[in-house]
Design an enzyme around this catalytic site. Structure first.
Site, mmCIF file in Angstrom:
data_model
loop_
_atom_site.group_PDB
_atom_site.id
_atom_site.type_symbol
_atom_site.label_atom_id
_atom_site.label_comp_id
_atom_site.label_asym_id
_atom_site.label_seq_id
_atom_site.Cartn_x
_atom_site.Cartn_y
_atom_site.Cartn_z
ATOM 1 N N GLU A 31 35.877 63.733 70.352
ATOM 2 C CA GLU A 31 35.711 62.283 70.495
ATOM 3 C C GLU A 31 36.307 61.835 71.825
ATOM 4 O O GLU A 31 37.379 62.303 72.210
ATOM 5 C CB GLU A 31 36.482 61.645 69.325
ATOM 6 N N ASP A 50 54.010 69.908 71.977
ATOM 7 C CA ASP A 50 53.918 69.799 73.439
ATOM 8 C C ASP A 50 53.886 68.316 73.811
ATOM 9 O O ASP A 50 53.010 67.853 74.551
ATOM 10 C CB ASP A 50 52.656 70.512 73.940
HETATM 11 P P1 ADP Z 1 44.182 70.280 79.850
HETATM 12 O O1 ADP Z 1 43.711 71.167 78.738
HETATM 13 O O2 ADP Z 1 43.638 70.687 81.185
HETATM 14 O O3 ADP Z 1 45.680 70.097 79.868
HETATM 15 P P2 ADP Z 1 44.007 67.650 78.681
HETATM 16 O O4 ADP Z 1 43.676 67.888 77.270
HETATM 17 O O5 ADP Z 1 45.424 67.333 79.015
HETATM 18 O O6 ADP Z 1 43.511 68.860 79.605
HETATM 19 O O7 ADP Z 1 43.074 66.494 79.203
HETATM 20 C C1 ADP Z 1 43.088 66.083 80.550
HETATM 21 C C2 ADP Z 1 43.087 64.570 80.621
HETATM 22 O O8 ADP Z 1 41.911 64.075 80.018
HETATM 23 C C3 ADP Z 1 44.240 63.943 79.843
HETATM 24 O O9 ADP Z 1 45.356 63.763 80.654
HETATM 25 C C4 ADP Z 1 43.657 62.626 79.399
HETATM 26 O O10 ADP Z 1 43.806 61.669 80.431
HETATM 27 C C5 ADP Z 1 42.185 62.916 79.260
HETATM 28 N N1 ADP Z 1 41.767 63.176 77.862
HETATM 29 C C6 ADP Z 1 42.198 64.182 77.063
HETATM 30 N N2 ADP Z 1 41.594 64.125 75.859
HETATM 31 C C7 ADP Z 1 40.769 63.052 75.914
HETATM 32 C C8 ADP Z 1 39.863 62.463 74.991
HETATM 33 N N3 ADP Z 1 39.670 62.988 73.770
HETATM 34 N N4 ADP Z 1 39.198 61.355 75.375
HETATM 35 C C9 ADP Z 1 39.366 60.824 76.611
HETATM 36 N N5 ADP Z 1 40.190 61.342 77.539
HETATM 37 C C10 ADP Z 1 40.885 62.450 77.201
#
Ligand code: ADP
Length: 292
Positions: free
Chosen positions: A97, A200
């Site tokens: 989502e 985390d």
């Molecule tokens: P990584 O696996 O590279 O650490 P993240 O899961 O931290 O990536 O996601 C990178 C960025 O994307 C996050 O810092 C956030 O800003 C954005 N993000 C993460 N999940 C979502 C989501 N479900 N919907 C919108 N933006 C997201």
């Protein structure tokens, strides 16, 4: 602009996930991740968040999906829905989502504190989890233990210390000094129930989503001593005092918690040494000098 290979990849994973040929109306890069490529993909008037990488086949997204699902199940936090993970055309991917950012609710921090305290009230008898997962892109071992200190030493400190030695980031004197801390841990740490942890939780892993509410992402879940989670929220800053007050109202921390925070933060600091380099060693050294 996006290349046609990326477009084709997205169409394939959407087809695999939703069983229909999508007409993608928008693809947008989302910044902020340390590890993966992240995109907002729009089709059929809906938005989805897609993470992907070109690493060798691995179960990192499967474990992330398991973690998010487990957190969603216990229902104390807002967690994005996950739709599918897999591998296609040489890429590993996870579709979830898309969290639309909205203006922060006035009591955002209180809600985050209360939600986290509710999460930590999910307890079990042993420390660990029924599967291993990842912290960042490093393996996180969750072998179950009945004793928290054994868990911390064997599954957390020793794994990261071993990796740092293997990668030539620390020498044997440093490792010896670190291990000198182990016999002192029973006198320094306190017994707590084994709580379900996000694992985390730093400011990059919560978002302000729908209705300005907190949403948590990117977990590395396990059952552990909750002090480890609160300590990590302090390591790189970014959490308001209201968060801690609200948490403490629901599930008070021991009054001397702060004396243990730096010991717990040795784990994320070791992880940072292994992920990002030796500049994080000085923070560890400072704590070791105090105790060893
Ligand atoms: P990584 O696996 O590279 O650490 P993240 O899961 O931290 O990536 O996601 C990178 C960025 O994307 C996050 O810092 C956030 O800003 C954005 N993000 C993460 N999940 C979502 C989501 N479900 N919907 C919108 N933006 C997201």
């Amino acid at each position: 602009m996006f290349d046609s290979r990326l477009q084709q990849f997205l169409e394939s994973i959407i087809f695999q996930t939703f069983g229909k040929n999508p007409s993608i109306t928008e693809i947008q890069y989302v910044g902020g991740g340390c590890i993966n490529n992240t995109l907002k993909v729009s089709f059929d008037k809906e938005q989805y968040f897609v993470k992907w990488n070109e690493d060798e086949e691995n179960d990192m997204f499967q474990k992330e999906e398991l973690g998010l699902s487990k957190l969603r199940e216990v229902n104390s936090l807002n967690i994005p829905k996950t739709y599918q993970f897999g591998r296609i055309e040489g890429r590993n991917y996870l579709i979830m989502e898309f969290i639309e950012r909205e203006a922060t609710k006035d009591d955002f921090w209180e809600i985050l504190g209360q939600n986290l305290a509710a999460l930590h009230q999910n307890t079990q008898d042993t420390f660990g989890l029924d599967h291993n997962n990842y912290i960042g892109r490093l393996p996180q071992k969750n072998d179950k233990k009945s004793n928290w200190i054994d868990f911390l030493i064997d599954n957390r400190f020793e794994v990261q210390l071993g990796l740092a030695i293997y990668n030539g980031l620390i020498n044997s004197d440093f490792a010896k000094k670190f291990r000198n801390l182990y016999p002192q841990l029973p006198g320094l740490l306190v017994q707590e129930p084994s709580s379900l942890l996000h694992g985390d939780l730093w400011s990059g892993n919560f978002m302000v989503g729908r209705k300005g509410l907190p949403f948590l992402i990117d977990p590395a879940i396990y059952y552990g001593n909750r002090e480890v989670e609160i300590a990590f929220t302090q390591l790189f800053g970014g959490f308001d005092r209201k968060f801690y007050n609200a948490y403490n109202e629901v599930l008070p921390l021991e009054s001397d918690f702060q004396t243990r925070a730096e010991i717990y933060n040795l784990y994320p600091l070791l992880v940072h040494v292994n992920l990002f380099g030796t500049s994080y060693l000085s923070g560890i050294q400072r704590v070791l000098n105090k105790y060893c």
